[in-house]
Scaffold this active site. Structure first.
Site, PDB file in Angstrom:
ATOM      1  N   LEU A  64     -19.007 -36.500  -9.374  1.00  0.00           N
ATOM      2  CA  LEU A  64     -20.298 -36.537 -10.035  1.00  0.00           C
ATOM      3  C   LEU A  64     -21.400 -36.136  -9.060  1.00  0.00           C
ATOM      4  CD1 LEU A  64     -18.761 -39.632 -10.718  1.00  0.00           C
ATOM      5  CD2 LEU A  64     -20.117 -39.086 -12.710  1.00  0.00           C
ATOM      6  N   CYS A  65     -22.383 -35.425  -9.572  1.00  0.00           N
ATOM      7  CA  CYS A  65     -23.608 -35.151  -8.820  1.00  0.00           C
ATOM      8  C   CYS A  65     -24.724 -35.060  -9.860  1.00  0.00           C
ATOM      9  CB  CYS A  65     -23.485 -33.894  -7.951  1.00  0.00           C
ATOM     10  SG  CYS A  65     -23.308 -32.330  -8.821  1.00  0.00           S
ATOM     11  N   GLY A  66     -25.864 -34.530  -9.494  1.00  0.00           N
ATOM     12  CA  GLY A  66     -26.968 -34.465 -10.443  1.00  0.00           C
ATOM     13  C   GLY A  66     -26.622 -33.699 -11.708  1.00  0.00           C
TER      14      GLY A  66
END
Length: 165
Positions: A64-66
């Protein structure tokens, strides 16, 4: 199932929620960071998770990231790894059934916690179907191997000619 999971600071809170969800489903998440909202370089985390998948330590991984884009690009740089960016349940299901993706990526700034949990559940329940898709996966692997061989040949030629960096 043991599942590698990792994120950057933008997705820290969502990662913690997804970890809890994995445990509630009876899975064992192995956390590769980050461990707070302090800034980190997501490529470092994504690469570690992808290498663990490549090495066979885990069958599946969640990154997950932005937006989910950066970790997806990074994970797909690891030979033999197929990461898929999914922000809905249909793409999550197809990423497994059609593309045999070992890693799913999501964006914490794009989806909320409940949707993320639903996506993860669908993804974990889905298995590669083979059939027509098996030939496509073989073709992906063919191009990946071909690219690797070409890179190896170039490196060898550079070493022989003394022009390597």
């Amino acid at each position: 199932m043991k599942i590698a999971i990792g994120c950057d600071e933008a997705a820290y809170t969502l990662k913690e929620i997804v970890k809890e969800h994995l445990v509630a489903l009876g899975h064992e998440p192995a956390d590769y960071g980050c461990y707070s909202t302090d800034p980190v370089d997501y490529p470092d985390v994504a690469f570690k998770v992808a290498k663990e998948i490549q090495g066979g330590k885990f069958e599946r991984g969640i990154l997950l990231c932005g937006t989910g884009i950066g970790v997806c690009i990074t994970a797909n740089k690891v030979r033999g790894v197929r990461a898929a960016l999914c922000h809905d349940c249909y793409s999550a299901e197809r990423s497994r059934k059609s593309n045999d993706a070992q890693i799913i990526t999501m964006g914490a700034r794009v989806i909320g916690p409940e949707l993320a949990k639903s996506i993860v559940s669908v993804w974990l329940e889905s298995e590669f179907q083979g059939g027509k898709s098996a030939g496509k996966i073989s073709r992906i692997q063919y191009y990946e191997q071909k690219e690797f061989e070409e890179e190896s040949e170039l490196e060898e030629a550079d070493q022989q000619s003394g022009t390597s960096c």
